[in-house]
Design an enzyme around this catalytic site. Structure first.
Site, PDB file in Angstrom:
ATOM      1  N   GLY A  12      12.965 -39.883  35.789  1.00  0.00           N
ATOM      2  CA  GLY A  12      13.586 -41.217  35.818  1.00  0.00           C
ATOM      3  C   GLY A  12      13.876 -41.682  34.334  1.00  0.00           C
ATOM      4  O   GLY A  12      13.917 -40.896  33.299  1.00  0.00           O
ATOM      5  N   GLY A  13      14.253 -42.933  34.275  1.00  0.00           N
ATOM      6  CA  GLY A  13      14.997 -43.384  33.041  1.00  0.00           C
ATOM      7  C   GLY A  13      13.722 -43.221  31.777  1.00  0.00           C
ATOM      8  O   GLY A  13      13.881 -42.538  30.830  1.00  0.00           O
ATOM      9  N   ASN A  88       3.472 -42.242  34.893  1.00  0.00           N
ATOM     10  CA  ASN A  88       4.771 -43.125  34.840  1.00  0.00           C
ATOM     11  C   ASN A  88       5.298 -43.563  36.226  1.00  0.00           C
ATOM     12  O   ASN A  88       6.329 -44.227  36.122  1.00  0.00           O
ATOM     13  CB  ASN A  88       5.710 -42.402  33.868  1.00  0.00           C
ATOM     14  CG  ASN A  88       7.295 -42.950  33.746  1.00  0.00           C
ATOM     15  OD1 ASN A  88       7.299 -43.804  33.410  1.00  0.00           O
ATOM     16  ND2 ASN A  88       7.918 -41.916  34.518  1.00  0.00           N
ATOM     17  N   GLY A 149       8.572 -63.115  42.889  1.00  0.00           N
ATOM     18  CA  GLY A 149       9.298 -61.972  43.887  1.00  0.00           C
ATOM     19  C   GLY A 149       8.596 -60.683  43.678  1.00  0.00           C
ATOM     20  O   GLY A 149       9.155 -59.731  44.113  1.00  0.00           O
ATOM     21  N   TYR A 153       4.245 -55.889  43.005  1.00  0.00           N
ATOM     22  CA  TYR A 153       4.444 -54.896  41.767  1.00  0.00           C
ATOM     23  C   TYR A 153       3.413 -55.431  40.649  1.00  0.00           C
ATOM     24  O   TYR A 153       2.656 -54.726  40.051  1.00  0.00           O
ATOM     25  CB  TYR A 153       5.950 -55.289  41.288  1.00  0.00           C
ATOM     26  CG  TYR A 153       6.333 -54.288  40.058  1.00  0.00           C
ATOM     27  CD1 TYR A 153       6.621 -52.921  40.318  1.00  0.00           C
ATOM     28  CD2 TYR A 153       6.383 -54.606  38.968  1.00  0.00           C
ATOM     29  CE1 TYR A 153       6.912 -52.233  39.120  1.00  0.00           C
ATOM     30  CE2 TYR A 153       7.056 -54.027  37.752  1.00  0.00           C
ATOM     31  CZ  TYR A 153       6.976 -52.801  37.889  1.00  0.00           C
ATOM     32  OH  TYR A 153       7.380 -51.904  36.731  1.00  0.00           O
ATOM     33  N   THR A 186      13.321 -52.633  30.508  1.00  0.00           N
ATOM     34  CA  THR A 186      13.930 -51.514  29.869  1.00  0.00           C
ATOM     35  C   THR A 186      15.194 -50.803  30.606  1.00  0.00           C
ATOM     36  O   THR A 186      15.322 -50.957  31.973  1.00  0.00           O
ATOM     37  CB  THR A 186      12.844 -50.395  29.881  1.00  0.00           C
ATOM     38  OG1 THR A 186      11.562 -51.133  29.446  1.00  0.00           O
ATOM     39  CG2 THR A 186      13.263 -49.323  29.092  1.00  0.00           C
TER      40      THR A 186
HETATM   41  N1  LIG Z   1      12.528 -50.037  33.787  1.00  0.00           N
HETATM   42  C1  LIG Z   1      11.765 -51.309  33.395  1.00  0.00           C
HETATM   43  O1  LIG Z   1      12.280 -52.231  33.023  1.00  0.00           O
HETATM   44  C2  LIG Z   1      10.341 -51.043  33.326  1.00  0.00           C
HETATM   45  C3  LIG Z   1       9.455 -51.930  33.051  1.00  0.00           C
HETATM   46  C4  LIG Z   1       8.255 -52.061  33.016  1.00  0.00           C
HETATM   47  C5  LIG Z   1       7.649 -50.887  33.498  1.00  0.00           C
HETATM   48  N2  LIG Z   1       8.283 -49.892  34.148  1.00  0.00           N
HETATM   49  C6  LIG Z   1       7.429 -48.530  34.661  1.00  0.00           C
HETATM   50  O2  LIG Z   1       8.032 -47.564  33.953  1.00  0.00           O
HETATM   51  C7  LIG Z   1       8.044 -46.562  35.034  1.00  0.00           C
HETATM   52  C8  LIG Z   1       9.182 -45.697  35.187  1.00  0.00           C
HETATM   53  O3  LIG Z   1      10.331 -46.700  35.653  1.00  0.00           O
HETATM   54  P1  LIG Z   1      11.829 -46.436  35.251  1.00  0.00           P
HETATM   55  O4  LIG Z   1      12.344 -47.692  34.958  1.00  0.00           O
HETATM   56  O5  LIG Z   1      11.961 -45.208  34.366  1.00  0.00           O
HETATM   57  O6  LIG Z   1      12.070 -46.100  36.606  1.00  0.00           O
HETATM   58  P2  LIG Z   1      13.156 -44.903  37.581  1.00  0.00           P
HETATM   59  O7  LIG Z   1      14.275 -44.521  36.400  1.00  0.00           O
HETATM   60  O8  LIG Z   1      13.533 -45.556  38.734  1.00  0.00           O
HETATM   61  O9  LIG Z   1      11.913 -43.853  37.652  1.00  0.00           O
HETATM   62  C9  LIG Z   1      10.956 -43.938  38.474  1.00  0.00           C
HETATM   63  C10 LIG Z   1      10.527 -42.481  38.765  1.00  0.00           C
HETATM   64  O10 LIG Z   1       9.381 -42.447  39.366  1.00  0.00           O
HETATM   65  C11 LIG Z   1       9.581 -41.355  40.480  1.00  0.00           C
HETATM   66  N3  LIG Z   1       8.858 -41.758  41.675  1.00  0.00           N
HETATM   67  C12 LIG Z   1       8.931 -42.715  42.698  1.00  0.00           C
HETATM   68  N4  LIG Z   1       8.354 -42.689  43.728  1.00  0.00           N
HETATM   69  C13 LIG Z   1       7.476 -41.461  43.596  1.00  0.00           C
HETATM   70  C14 LIG Z   1       6.629 -40.784  44.278  1.00  0.00           C
HETATM   71  N5  LIG Z   1       5.944 -41.313  45.717  1.00  0.00           N
HETATM   72  N6  LIG Z   1       5.974 -39.572  43.963  1.00  0.00           N
HETATM   73  C15 LIG Z   1       6.401 -39.142  42.821  1.00  0.00           C
HETATM   74  N7  LIG Z   1       7.312 -39.704  41.734  1.00  0.00           N
HETATM   75  C16 LIG Z   1       7.939 -40.890  42.420  1.00  0.00           C
HETATM   76  C17 LIG Z   1      10.926 -41.157  40.712  1.00  0.00           C
HETATM   77  O11 LIG Z   1      10.934 -39.958  40.991  1.00  0.00           O
HETATM   78  P3  LIG Z   1      12.501 -39.178  41.332  1.00  0.00           P
HETATM   79  O12 LIG Z   1      13.092 -39.000  40.008  1.00  0.00           O
HETATM   80  O13 LIG Z   1      12.177 -37.875  41.861  1.00  0.00           O
HETATM   81  O14 LIG Z   1      13.333 -40.135  42.113  1.00  0.00           O
HETATM   82  C18 LIG Z   1      11.363 -41.468  39.263  1.00  0.00           C
HETATM   83  O15 LIG Z   1      11.500 -40.509  38.460  1.00  0.00           O
HETATM   84  C19 LIG Z   1       7.523 -47.058  36.196  1.00  0.00           C
HETATM   85  O16 LIG Z   1       6.010 -46.925  36.544  1.00  0.00           O
HETATM   86  C20 LIG Z   1       8.136 -48.563  36.192  1.00  0.00           C
HETATM   87  O17 LIG Z   1       7.347 -49.362  36.977  1.00  0.00           O
HETATM   88  C21 LIG Z   1       9.739 -49.989  33.939  1.00  0.00           C
END
Ligand SMILES: NC(=O)c1ccc[n+]([C@@H]2O[C@H](COP(=O)([O-])OP(=O)(O)OC[C@H]3O[C@@H](n4cnc5c(N)ncnc54)[C@H](OP(=O)(O)O)[C@@H]3O)[C@@H](O)[C@H]2O)c1
Length: 246
Positions: A12-13, A88, A149, A153, A186
């Site tokens: 993921g990102g 993550n 909303g 989460y 992010t």
């Molecule tokens: N982006 C933001 O603004 C932000 C802000 C605060 C916190 N976060 C947290 O940062 C973390 C990463 O987020 P991101 O923004 O990088 O999101 P993302 O790009 O959507 O990546 C999420 C990752 O989680 C994996 N995932 C989802 N369901 C899963 C499952 N059941 N088993 C195993 N892996 C699973 C996905 O795997 P696949 O690649 O295989 O689909 C994906 O790689 C998350 O915990 C998110 O809540 C993000």
């Protein structure tokens, strides 16, 4: 010998940036992805230019306790004890609470919070026995301040912070630290799901007027994983551009 790290949701990102910076810092990374996404995982591995010595991909559903225990047991037999675990993987299923259904609630709690039990428990005892392990949980600013909303989460991400503090007590004697990182908004696929007008309004509220980069979040992971990060435990490190100051 390289240190061994497990990163969930590694393609993921934020997970990609964490994996990259850990590899750049000499770690061998076991990079998990959702089962069924094998082709995407292979494409990601090739596009990042990793070698098999640097990264091993692993299909593992973090919501499935039994398969996590089985797969992680096998990983430890094949790879050794993990030095670093980055929890993550995460999802959003946003909805105002009055319209939120139980699937939206459970999916978010299972993936973002119950996963901490499923993934951490099989690794933690061995980490502590070896000494000096690192557990790093990716929470969120919205687990600290709440968000319209996002009752599901915010509940899960706040739960991660409680888990972090409690487990920090259990790891401390062995020098195993447990910390959380609370990113603000992010620039990743998760945030791309937000409607552009809503995202503009969010950016306007952030004192820095921009999103975080995944690399900025990954830098904090590398710090907490490092030897010089060894006296920080039970903490939640906020990286949110000033959106919420405690
Ligand atoms: N982006 C933001 O603004 C932000 C802000 C605060 C916190 N976060 C947290 O940062 C973390 C990463 O987020 P991101 O923004 O990088 O999101 P993302 O790009 O959507 O990546 C999420 C990752 O989680 C994996 N995932 C989802 N369901 C899963 C499952 N059941 N088993 C195993 N892996 C699973 C996905 O795997 P696949 O690649 O295989 O689909 C994906 O790689 C998350 O915990 C998110 O809540 C993000």
């Amino acid at each position: 010998m390289s240190k061994l790290a497990l990163v969930t949701g590694a393609k993921g990102g934020i997970g990609s940036a964490i994996t990259k910076q850990l590899v750049e810092n000499g770690y061998r990374v076991i990079a998990t992805f959702v089962p069924g996404n094998e082709d995407c995982a292979k494409e990601w591995f090739d596009a990042e230019g990793y070698t098999e010595a640097q990264v091993r991909t692993l299909a593992m559903d973090v919501t499935n306790a039994e398969s996590c225990r089985e797969l992680l047991g096998r990983m430890m037999q094949e790879e050794g004890t993990f030095d670093v675990l980055v929890n993550n993987a995460g999802i959003t299923r946003d909805s105002v609470f009055k319209k939120m259904n139980s699937e939206q609630w459970s999916a978010v709690i299972d993936t973002n919070l119950n996963s901490l039990f499923n993934v951490t428990q099989p690794l933690f005892a061995a980490m502590c026995e070896k000494g000096g392990g690192r557990v790093i949980n990716i929470s969120s600013v919205n687990g600290i301040k709440g968000q319209f909303g996002q009752a599901n989460y915010s509940a899960a991400k706040a739960g991660m912070i409680g888990f972090t503090k409690a487990l920090a007590f259990e790891g401390a004697r062995s020098g195993t630290t447990v910390n959380a990182i609370a990113p603000g908004y992010t620039a990743t696929p998760m945030v791309e799901k937000i409607k552009p007008e809503v995202l503009d309004a969010i950016k306007a509220e952030i004192p820095m007027k921009r999103l975080a980069t995944p690399e900025e979040i990954a830098g904090a992971v590398v710090y907490l994983a490092s030897d010089v990060g060894g006296y920080v435990t039970g903490e939640t490190l906020s990286l949110n551009g000033g959106l919420y100051m405690q």
